[in-house]
Write a protein that holds these residues in place. Sequence first.
Motif, short mmCIF file in Angstrom:
data_model
loop_
_atom_site.label_atom_id
_atom_site.label_comp_id
_atom_site.label_asym_id
_atom_site.label_seq_id
_atom_site.Cartn_x
_atom_site.Cartn_y
_atom_site.Cartn_z
N ASP A 190 0.81 -1.22 0.00
CA ASP A 190 0.00 0.00 0.00
C ASP A 190 0.85 1.28 0.00
O ASP A 190 0.58 2.24 0.74
CB ASP A 190 -0.93 0.02 1.21
CG ASP A 190 -1.88 -1.18 1.23
OD1 ASP A 190 -2.26 -1.62 0.13
OD2 ASP A 190 -2.20 -1.65 2.34
N GLY A 191 1.92 1.32 -0.80
CA GLY A 191 2.75 2.50 -0.92
C GLY A 191 3.76 2.67 0.20
O GLY A 191 4.53 3.63 0.19
N LYS A 192 3.74 1.76 1.17
CA LYS A 192 4.71 1.81 2.26
C LYS A 192 5.60 0.57 2.19
O LYS A 192 5.33 -0.36 1.42
CB LYS A 192 3.99 1.87 3.61
CG LYS A 192 3.18 3.15 3.80
CD LYS A 192 2.55 3.19 5.18
CE LYS A 192 1.76 4.48 5.38
NZ LYS A 192 1.16 4.55 6.74
N TYR A 193 6.65 0.59 2.97
CA TYR A 193 7.63 -0.49 2.89
C TYR A 193 7.89 -1.06 4.28
O TYR A 193 7.93 -0.33 5.29
CB TYR A 193 8.95 0.01 2.32
CG TYR A 193 8.87 0.47 0.87
CD1 TYR A 193 9.04 -0.42 -0.18
CD2 TYR A 193 8.59 1.80 0.58
CE1 TYR A 193 8.95 0.00 -1.50
CE2 TYR A 193 8.50 2.24 -0.74
CZ TYR A 193 8.68 1.33 -1.77
OH TYR A 193 8.58 1.75 -3.07
N SER A 194 8.07 -2.35 4.32
CA SER A 194 8.54 -3.02 5.53
C SER A 194 9.93 -3.56 5.25
O SER A 194 10.27 -3.90 4.12
CB SER A 194 7.59 -4.16 5.93
OG SER A 194 7.56 -5.15 4.92
N ILE A 195 10.75 -3.62 6.30
CA ILE A 195 12.12 -4.10 6.17
C ILE A 195 12.22 -5.44 6.87
O ILE A 195 11.89 -5.57 8.06
CB ILE A 195 13.11 -3.10 6.80
CG1 ILE A 195 12.98 -1.74 6.12
CG2 ILE A 195 14.53 -3.60 6.71
CD1 ILE A 195 13.81 -0.65 6.76
#
Length: 529
Positions: free
Chosen positions: A143-148
């Motif tokens: 959704d346009g965000k990132y997880s690392i």
Amino acid sequence: MQSHQTADMAIDDSDMENSKKTSLDHKKWLKWATLGLVSLINGYATILMYARSEYAFALLTLFITALGVYVFARKETYAHRYIFPGVAGMILFIIFPLLYTIGLAFTNYSGANQLTFDRAQSVLLQQSFQSGDSYKFTMYEQDGKYSIAVQDGEQWYVTSNIDLAQLPEDDVLLTRSEAPQGKKAPLKTVIGNRAALSEITLATTEGTELKMSGLRTFAEITPLYLLQDDGETLVNQRESITLKPNWDIGHYQQVDANGEFVGEPLSPGFIVNIGMDNFTRIFTDPGIQGPFLKIFVWTVVFSALTVVLTLAVGVVLAQIVSWEALKGRGVYRVLLILPYAVPAFISILIFKGLFNQSFGEINQVLEGLFGLSPAWFTDPFLAKTMIIIVNTWLGYPYMMILAMGLLKAIPEDLYEASAMDGAGPIDNFFNITMPLLVKPMIPLLIASFAFNFNNFVLIQLLTNGAPDMIGTSVPAGHTDLLVSYTYRIAFEGAGGQDFGLAGAIATIIFLLVGGLSLLNMKFTKLESE
């Protein structure tokens, strides 16, 4: 009827007075609004300079602003508003640079020592080292965000979704996860967000902090230096050594058990006052003293020879073009004045090509006629000779113009009386013409000497100081003048630009040229009396 006219005139006068008063009120309001706006803008600029530790520039801005407001706001000083721009320009472009340069001469300001102590300490405290293992990571988009996702063997640790355009202020928590969710981001996305990723600190549940250490890895990062309670001492956490600021050299340096400084100084350094050390170095350091004295002597010789030769050539040519029997004198005058009309840098670059040792026309002619090919740019004596030749060409038109004007002021009766005594043209030249020409030209000759003393453009464009001297502590060339020598120390030093030493030499130049200016004023005063 007459009473009505008088009343109308009184009404008109009242209207005019009200109109003038309104106009004056508007002008007064506009003046104070302008002064307020200028004060506000300059005050904000002063605060920014002060916050960046640019104290000298902050003080300069504050002083000029306060002076301007004082002049324009008070009726007693309002008449000085016409000379304020000139005074402000003199303070900004002459007095301030002069005082700033003199101030630098008493510091260790150089390429290695450019920061204040607080800023240098801050730079060191920002350094870190990898104190533990590194872990591969992968970015996943949702959704346009990132997880690392960080991988430790077979186990994954994943962050919550992060908006890389608006980073969280606190550390980002890593939690154990079976498998990362979302679309795997390609390497170009990691590269595009590298700056944002470098600002993120990942924290594990065990309290370990991870920072980005590569395009595909996070690692345990620890600050390299730890500041102690005294606010000055640093401890190198990787090598377990103690460092303290050495105020004599302006660097952090390791200290031993006895508190003595040992080892190499740490960069970056910071600016400290060193008193007269820069001036002492000029006259005691063999790598500076020798070149400085040679360059000083050459500067004096160059300036004196330039004045003598340009005067001689200018006076002789002025005599020739003033000879009434010479036909086409106007054409000759124009041709001889042309070098003065052409920009100096163009003439210098043309001469640089003419004196080229391999392809220059001068060497081609000398080789064809006499079999000679002088090394104009590599032999110190020939390089100096070339410089004097070029500068004589550039300077003789000025002397010729002055001499042409002064020749007309010499009474013809003197030459007639001299002819009756049997004197010839040569006797007249040395006994009448030269004394009457040189005496009023003495202030101009002194000014010409002072100008050539700082003739930076000629040296920089023609030889750049070459050929270089061997075995010097700082860059120095056989054809350098003091001003070009100072420039090379400030901007071409191989070991870091030494602005403090350059400031010390510039201060000496200022004292010398200032002395010449005072001498010039004295001669001008005597001439007028």
